[in-house]
Every structure is written in structure tokens, then in C-alpha cells.
Design a protein around this motif. Structure first.
Motif, short mmCIF file in Angstrom:
data_model
loop_
_atom_site.label_atom_id
_atom_site.label_comp_id
_atom_site.label_asym_id
_atom_site.label_seq_id
_atom_site.Cartn_x
_atom_site.Cartn_y
_atom_site.Cartn_z
N ARG A 1 8.85 8.95 -31.12
CA ARG A 1 9.07 10.69 -30.98
C ARG A 1 10.07 11.43 -31.73
O ARG A 1 11.08 10.81 -32.30
CB ARG A 1 9.42 10.96 -29.42
CG ARG A 1 8.55 10.03 -28.48
CD ARG A 1 8.80 10.68 -27.05
NE ARG A 1 8.61 12.05 -26.84
CZ ARG A 1 8.93 12.81 -25.83
NH1 ARG A 1 9.57 12.22 -24.75
NH2 ARG A 1 8.67 14.15 -25.75
N GLN A 2 9.59 12.25 -32.41
CA GLN A 2 10.30 13.19 -33.48
C GLN A 2 10.66 14.37 -32.91
O GLN A 2 9.98 15.01 -32.21
CB GLN A 2 9.45 13.36 -34.77
CG GLN A 2 9.14 11.99 -35.35
CD GLN A 2 8.20 11.87 -36.66
OE1 GLN A 2 7.08 11.88 -36.61
NE2 GLN A 2 8.95 11.99 -37.75
N PRO A 3 11.89 14.86 -33.25
CA PRO A 3 12.38 16.06 -32.38
C PRO A 3 11.41 17.16 -32.59
O PRO A 3 11.55 18.14 -31.57
CB PRO A 3 13.91 16.35 -33.34
CG PRO A 3 14.07 15.17 -33.96
CD PRO A 3 12.90 14.22 -34.19
N LEU A 4 10.91 17.61 -33.59
CA LEU A 4 9.82 18.76 -33.80
C LEU A 4 8.52 18.62 -33.44
O LEU A 4 7.80 19.31 -33.83
CB LEU A 4 10.28 19.24 -35.08
CG LEU A 4 11.73 19.99 -35.34
CD1 LEU A 4 11.65 20.46 -36.86
CD2 LEU A 4 11.96 20.88 -34.32
N GLY A 5 8.32 17.30 -33.25
CA GLY A 5 6.81 16.92 -32.78
C GLY A 5 6.41 16.32 -33.92
O GLY A 5 6.62 16.21 -34.94
N LEU B 1 7.27 18.84 -43.53
CA LEU B 1 8.90 18.69 -43.72
C LEU B 1 9.22 17.45 -44.46
O LEU B 1 10.20 17.09 -44.78
CB LEU B 1 9.52 18.66 -42.27
CG LEU B 1 9.59 20.05 -41.46
CD1 LEU B 1 10.36 19.94 -40.38
CD2 LEU B 1 10.18 21.13 -42.36
N ALA C 1 5.20 18.63 -37.40
CA ALA C 1 6.35 19.01 -38.60
C ALA C 1 6.33 18.11 -39.66
O ALA C 1 6.61 18.61 -40.88
CB ALA C 1 7.50 19.28 -37.80
N TRP D 1 19.25 13.99 -38.30
CA TRP D 1 18.40 14.95 -37.62
C TRP D 1 17.29 15.19 -38.52
O TRP D 1 15.95 15.12 -37.99
CB TRP D 1 19.20 16.06 -36.99
CG TRP D 1 17.97 16.87 -36.08
CD1 TRP D 1 17.96 16.75 -34.88
CD2 TRP D 1 17.20 18.20 -36.75
NE1 TRP D 1 16.76 17.97 -34.26
CE2 TRP D 1 16.47 18.45 -35.57
CE3 TRP D 1 17.19 18.78 -37.80
CZ2 TRP D 1 15.71 19.38 -35.55
CZ3 TRP D 1 16.16 19.85 -37.99
CH2 TRP D 1 15.51 20.12 -37.04
N VAL D 2 17.52 15.70 -39.45
CA VAL D 2 16.59 15.99 -40.63
C VAL D 2 15.60 14.88 -40.98
O VAL D 2 14.39 14.90 -40.81
CB VAL D 2 16.93 16.56 -41.77
CG1 VAL D 2 15.99 16.85 -43.07
CG2 VAL D 2 17.75 17.75 -41.80
N ALA E 1 13.36 14.13 -38.05
CA ALA E 1 12.28 15.32 -37.61
C ALA E 1 11.35 15.45 -38.70
O ALA E 1 9.97 15.64 -38.48
CB ALA E 1 13.19 16.78 -37.57
N GLY E 2 11.69 15.00 -39.89
CA GLY E 2 10.71 15.29 -41.04
C GLY E 2 10.26 14.03 -41.65
O GLY E 2 9.03 14.26 -42.27
#
Length: 225
Positions: free
Chosen positions: A72-76, A83, A79, A54-55, A58-59
Motif C-alpha cells: 500500500r502506498q501513502p497517496l494511493g 510521481l 499517484a 515517504w517520497v 508514495a512515488g
């Protein structure tokens, strides 16, 4: 005849220097916070694979030409500009970035101060340099999309900042310009032999440090007049 006892540390001719405190005793809180958070994320990822995935998703920062289709990334998409400093590719990668963080961050953190205002200024400088590094990587990237991770964008800015703290513009030039030159050489060599180093990100982070450091110190340094 008795001879008066002398303090073994008293006077300029003493042969035995006073003991120095451990390096982390005087480490600015913001430096410790960043270093411990990077290590914690890495260690947690080792024991919890789901968290690591997940990190990473997302990062990790995707450097790509305009119009490229990216995952597509979990936090948009915003981020990863911040990150990506928590994404490292191996033990040597994280150890190198932490070493530079401690070496340069201590000087910068001491100049800003140990309180809330100084710590906020340090965090602002660190993460803004990460952003400027990612932005330069994105603007000038050519070829297929590649991933970028690591705190090297941010610590590149701290290299310039440490030079400013120790010697103003001249001190900054002594540290920042050789680092920029090294990364230009890496980029030129990379045209002949691909090297998995985000040299543009390093230069972008350094430029961010050059521009931002005087402003951050002027606003956030706790001992300013």
C-alpha cells in the motif's frame, strides 16, 4: 588617413561572434520548474531521511502482473503514475534525466511559449508521457514485481516532441525511432542478462510524445493562428 571604426560584430565576415547568453537565461519556465523540483526533492531527501522514505513509498511505481499483491502506498495506487519522475536511483540517474530534460525541453518549451498557457501545455505533455510510460510498463511486465522510478519516461516523450518541433513528422522519426530501437535492443539483451532499465517505460513515454505533441502544440502554443 584615418579608418572609420567598425563594430566587431557587424557583418557576415566578423571573426568574433557575439556573446551567447547562459543556457538558463532563456530556459522556459516549465522546464525550470520541473528541473528545480526534481533537484529539490532529491536534496531534501539527502538531509531528511524521513522525507526520502515517504517520497519513495508514495512515488515509486510497481510494475507487476495482474493480480499481484503490492504494498500500500501513502497517496494511493494512482499517484505513482505521475510521481515516479521524482524517484531516482543515484546521481548518474538524476543527472542523465536532467540533461535530457534541458536539451529537449528547451526546444519544446520555446515552441509552446513562455506564458501560462504554454507552460501548462508543457507540464501536461511531460506528466502525460510519464503516465503512458508507466502504463506500458504495467501492461507488458512479466515476472516478479519490480520498482520503476525516474523522469526517463517523461523525457522520452520530450525526445519525440523535440523532433516534431524541429522537423515535423520526419524530425520526430529521426529522434524517436532510434530511441525506440535502442530500448528494444535493451529489452532483448535483458532476456539474456537482466538490465535494470525500464525499457518498456521509455518506449511508452516516447509513444505518448508521438501521439500527444501535435495535439498539445495545436491547443497550447501561444503563437498559434
Amino acid at each position: 588617413m584615418s579608418v572609420p571604426e567598425r563594430d566587431e560584430f557587424d557583418g557576415p565576415w566578423s571573426r568574433t561572434p557575439p556573446p551567447r547568453p547562459p543556457v538558463f537565461n532563456a530556459m522556459p519556465p516549465a522546464v525550470l520548474l520541473i528541473a528545480l523540483s526534481i533537484v529539490s526533492v532529491s536534496l531534501l531527501g539527502q538531509v531528511w531521511p524521513g522525507f526520502q522514505r515517504w517520497v519513495f513509498n508514495a512515488g515509486v511505481f510497481f510494475a507487476a502482473e495482474s493480480g499481484a499483491v503490492l504494498p500500500r502506498q501513502p497517496l494511493g495506487p494512482v499517484a505513482p503514475f505521475f510521481l515516479h519522475v521524482y524517484i531516482h536511483f543515484g546521481l548518474f540517474h538524476i543527472a542523465m534525466n536532467l540533461a535530457i530534460l534541458v536539451a529537449t525541453g528547451r526546444a519544446v518549451g520555446e515552441r509552446l511559449g513562455y506564458g501560462l498557457r504554454g507552460s501548462a501545455g508543457f507540464l501536461l505533455l511531460f506528466f502525460t508521457c510519464a503516465v503512458t510510460g508507466a502504463v506500458l510498463e504495467a501492461i507488458f511486465h512479466q515476472g516478479p514485481p519490480t520498482t520503476m522510478g525516474g523522469a526517463s519516461t517523461a523525457v522520452s516523450g520530450l525526445i519525440a516532441a523535440a523532433g516534431w518541433v524541429r522537423g515535423g513528422w520526419r524530425g520526430m522519426a529521426r529522434l524517436a525511432l532510434p530511441w525506440i530501437a535502442i530500448n528494444i535492443v535493451i529489452g532483448l539483451v535483458g532476456d539474456l542478462m537482466p538490465i535494470p532499465i525500464a525499457w518498456l517505460g521509455h518506449i511508452g513515454g516516447t509513444l505518448g510524445g508521438i501521439v500527444l505533441t501535435p495535439l498539445v502544440i495545436a491547443v497550447f502554443a501561444e503563437d498559434r493562428a
